[in-house]
Design a protein around this motif. Structure first.
Motif, short mmCIF file in Angstrom:
data_model
loop_
_atom_site.label_atom_id
_atom_site.label_comp_id
_atom_site.label_asym_id
_atom_site.label_seq_id
_atom_site.Cartn_x
_atom_site.Cartn_y
_atom_site.Cartn_z
N THR A 1 0.86 -1.20 0.00
CA THR A 1 0.00 0.00 0.00
C THR A 1 0.89 1.24 0.00
OG1 THR A 1 -0.17 -0.07 2.41
CG2 THR A 1 -1.93 -1.14 1.16
N PRO A 2 1.57 1.52 -1.11
CA PRO A 2 2.47 2.68 -1.14
C PRO A 2 1.71 3.99 -1.01
CG PRO A 2 2.23 1.72 -3.33
CD PRO A 2 1.56 0.79 -2.38
N HIS A 3 2.31 4.93 -0.28
CA HIS A 3 1.77 6.28 -0.07
C HIS A 3 2.79 7.28 -0.59
CE1 HIS A 3 -0.63 3.92 2.71
NE2 HIS A 3 -1.31 4.97 3.13
N PHE A 4 2.33 8.21 -1.42
CA PHE A 4 3.25 9.19 -2.01
C PHE A 4 2.68 10.60 -1.85
CE2 PHE A 4 3.74 5.39 -4.88
CZ PHE A 4 4.97 4.97 -4.36
N ALA A 5 3.45 11.47 -1.22
CA ALA A 5 3.08 12.89 -1.13
C ALA A 5 3.60 13.59 -2.38
CB ALA A 5 3.69 13.52 0.12
N MET A 6 2.72 14.31 -3.07
CA MET A 6 3.04 14.87 -4.38
C MET A 6 2.63 16.34 -4.48
SD MET A 6 4.04 11.92 -5.74
CE MET A 6 4.04 11.93 -7.54
N ARG A 7 3.41 17.08 -5.23
CA ARG A 7 3.03 18.44 -5.63
C ARG A 7 2.20 18.30 -6.90
NH1 ARG A 7 5.53 22.66 -8.98
NH2 ARG A 7 7.10 21.14 -9.55
N SER A 8 1.00 18.87 -6.91
CA SER A 8 0.03 18.64 -7.97
C SER A 8 -0.21 19.91 -8.76
CB SER A 8 -1.30 18.14 -7.39
OG SER A 8 -1.06 16.98 -6.60
N MET A 9 -0.05 19.82 -10.06
CA MET A 9 -0.24 20.96 -10.95
C MET A 9 -1.44 20.69 -11.85
SD MET A 9 3.82 21.16 -11.68
CE MET A 9 3.88 19.40 -11.33
N TYR A 10 -2.35 21.62 -11.89
CA TYR A 10 -3.62 21.46 -12.61
C TYR A 10 -3.53 22.15 -13.96
CZ TYR A 10 -5.74 19.82 -8.27
OH TYR A 10 -6.05 19.09 -7.14
N GLY A 11 -3.95 21.42 -15.00
CA GLY A 11 -4.01 22.01 -16.32
C GLY A 11 -5.17 22.98 -16.44
#
Length: 224
Positions: free
Chosen positions: A209-219
């Motif tokens: 169950t990998p968990h990844f914190a991400m910076r999210s950029m919206y188109g």
């Protein structure tokens, strides 16, 4: 119900593909590009060393439109040809359950912070698993402080001509916040403790169950 194409780049890849042309694909309703953040936001789970270098989410209202976009030499293939052919991405198409009001960033703020989670599976009884998750775990998630989005994804079958391997997670989730500080506060909240207790009551399943914190950029998509 919307469908979403996940394109997941392998860890350690430095090439971020040019995604602006993707915004003109017929039927595409939204586009999000995620990149990992290095800082620790989760008091229980350390940042994963194998975090994907890039995750692209392409949302469509209809499966047929997604399949048309993902055909061999179609618009997604043409836009991402080099990294796809080089084997830098895996793909998975999933149904989208949006369980919290989606408040997209305004034009002055096209970035947020996302916690992406995958349940690789399999579950011993997937119907029991998903019913418990949607009826018990998701309502807890929806009360995380400062939550902006909550989506749960389940796999579906479809055609694709994209020359990259298929991922097969039985379920994915994301929770979205304004920034990493808000995510960290939510993960340190009493709601998270309630989620951890419920997690231990989930029906039996296997896999990571990998968990990844991400910076999210919206188109910023034009209307199609």
């Amino acid at each position: 119900m919307q469908v979403c194409l996940f394109l997941i780049s392998a860890s350690g890849q430095q090439l971020l593909p040019e995604i602006a042309p993707l915004q003109c694909i017929d039927g595409l309703r939204s586009l999000v590009v995620h990149e990992p953040i290095a800082q620790r936001v989760d008091p229980r789970i350390a940042p994963a060393a194998d975090a994907p270098s890039c995750v692209i989410q392409l949302y469509f209202d209809e499966l047929a439109a997604l399949e048309a976009g993902a055909r061999l030499n179609g618009p997604i293939h043409r836009t991402l040809r080099e990294p796809l052919i080089a084997g830098r991405f895996t793909q998975q198409v999933m149904a989208v359950r949006a369980l919290a009001p989606h408040a997209p960033p305004n034009q002055a703020r096209l970035e947020r912070c996302t916690y992406l989670v995958a349940y690789e599976g399999p579950a011993e009884d997937f119907d029991a698993w998903l019913a418990h998750y949607l009826q018990h775990h998701a309502p807890l998630m929806s009360t995380l402080p400062a939550l902006r989005e909550l989506e749960i994804y389940t796999r579906i079958d479809c055609t694709s001509g994209l020359p990259c391997a298929r991922a097969d997670a039985m379920q994915r989730n994301k929770v979205v916040f304004d920034d990493a500080s808000a995510l960290a506060d939510a993960l340190a909240s009493p709601v998270r403790e309630s989620m951890r207790r419920d997690f231990h009551t989930l029906p039996p399943y296997q896999g990571a169950t990998p968990h990844f914190a991400m910076r999210s950029m919206y188109g910023n998509l034009a209307t199609h």
